[in-house]
Design an enzyme around this catalytic site. Structure first.
Site, PDB file in Angstrom:
ATOM      1  N   GLY A  31     -10.490   2.957  13.030  1.00 47.54           N
ATOM      2  CA  GLY A  31      -9.595   2.407  12.022  1.00 47.54           C
ATOM      3  C   GLY A  31     -10.369   1.889  10.843  1.00 47.54           C
ATOM      4  O   GLY A  31     -11.589   1.702  10.910  1.00 47.54           O
TER       5      GLY A  31
ATOM      6  N   GLN B 118     -12.385  -2.819   3.208  1.00 42.17           N
ATOM      7  CA  GLN B 118     -13.666  -2.259   3.637  1.00 42.17           C
ATOM      8  C   GLN B 118     -14.177  -1.169   2.700  1.00 42.17           C
ATOM      9  O   GLN B 118     -15.344  -0.797   2.758  1.00 42.17           O
ATOM     10  CB  GLN B 118     -13.550  -1.680   5.061  1.00 42.17           C
TER      11      GLN B 118
ATOM     12  N   CYS C  69     -17.029  -3.147  14.400  1.00 35.47           N
ATOM     13  CA  CYS C  69     -16.419  -2.982  13.085  1.00 35.47           C
ATOM     14  C   CYS C  69     -17.410  -2.256  12.184  1.00 35.47           C
ATOM     15  O   CYS C  69     -18.607  -2.560  12.209  1.00 35.47           O
ATOM     16  CB  CYS C  69     -16.102  -4.369  12.510  1.00 35.47           C
ATOM     17  N   LEU C  70     -16.932  -1.307  11.405  1.00 36.84           N
ATOM     18  CA  LEU C  70     -17.829  -0.556  10.520  1.00 36.84           C
ATOM     19  C   LEU C  70     -18.469  -1.455   9.461  1.00 36.84           C
ATOM     20  O   LEU C  70     -19.503  -1.107   8.898  1.00 36.84           O
ATOM     21  CB  LEU C  70     -17.077   0.601   9.845  1.00 36.84           C
TER      22      LEU C  70
ATOM     23  N   HIS D 227      -6.863  -5.501  14.782  1.00 39.67           N
ATOM     24  CA  HIS D 227      -8.153  -5.629  14.097  1.00 39.67           C
ATOM     25  C   HIS D 227      -8.008  -5.289  12.603  1.00 39.67           C
ATOM     26  O   HIS D 227      -8.490  -6.029  11.743  1.00 39.67           O
ATOM     27  CB  HIS D 227      -9.160  -4.689  14.786  1.00 39.67           C
ATOM     28  N   GLU D 228      -7.311  -4.178  12.321  1.00 39.23           N
ATOM     29  CA  GLU D 228      -7.198  -3.748  10.916  1.00 39.23           C
ATOM     30  C   GLU D 228      -6.275  -4.679  10.118  1.00 39.23           C
ATOM     31  O   GLU D 228      -6.551  -4.977   8.954  1.00 39.23           O
ATOM     32  CB  GLU D 228      -6.719  -2.293  10.818  1.00 39.23           C
TER      33      GLU D 228
ATOM     34  N   HIS E  59      -8.072  -7.661   9.008  1.00 43.30           N
ATOM     35  CA  HIS E  59      -8.881  -7.424   7.803  1.00 43.30           C
ATOM     36  C   HIS E  59      -8.095  -7.735   6.527  1.00 43.30           C
ATOM     37  O   HIS E  59      -8.648  -8.216   5.547  1.00 43.30           O
ATOM     38  CB  HIS E  59      -9.317  -5.947   7.719  1.00 43.30           C
TER      39      HIS E  59
HETATM   40 CO    CO Z   1     -13.202  -3.771  11.131  1.00 45.88          CO
END
Ligand code: CO
Length: 151
Positions: free
Chosen positions: A45, A50, A90-91, A132-133, A136
């Site tokens: 995701g 991000q 997380c990226l 999670h997303e 963000h």
């Molecule tokens: Co993340």
């Protein structure tokens, strides 16, 4: 700067409260960039901040085949059930992972890429990805949800 760069931990945009999208035709480019980056980095995701945009847009694909793309605009959690602890990463925080407790099942609503109101349910990894997303979009990172001892 490479336009496919991911914003990393420490970048203030990751802590901003993102704004709702008013006109979907203004985010076409953003969405295609998010999809490209998510698949390029093998993420499950990605949220708009991000990639440097403080807008309420997420993309998710938790399938192994990488063929179950979900694009959700102005997403909201409308129901949560149960609890599950699992390893999360997380990226924007490469190399870091930790156990995070999340709801096991969620129901979300939002707008599709066509601007239609949609609702969907997610369980396990999909529920985790939604939570999670959407975190963000409120400037919350998974490390904020780790117990103090583990930090
Ligand atoms: Co993340």
């Amino acid at each position: 700067m490479n336009t496919l760069d991911i914003r990393l931990y420490g970048d203030p945009i990751l802590r901003r409260k993102c704004l709702p999208v008013k006109k979907i035709d203004t985010i076409t480019e953003l969405v295609s960039k998010m999809i490209e980056i998510m698949y390029l980095h093998k993420g499950v995701g990605l949220a708009a901040p991000q990639v440097g945009m403080a807008k309420r847009v997420i993309v998710v694909d938790t399938s192994e085949e990488r063929n179950s793309l979900i694009i959700l605009i102005n997403p909201e959690i409308i129901n949560q059930e149960g609890e599950e602890i699992a390893i999360e990463g997380c990226l924007s925080l490469p190399g870091i992972s930790a156990e995070v407790s999340r709801s096991k099942k969620v129901r979300v609503k939002g707008l599709s890429f066509k601007g239609q109101e949609v609702q969907m349910e997610g369980e396990g990894l999909l529920a985790r990805a939604f939570l999670h997303e959407i975190d963000h979009l409120d400037g919350i990172l998974f490390i904020d949800r780790i117990s103090k001892e583990k930090k």
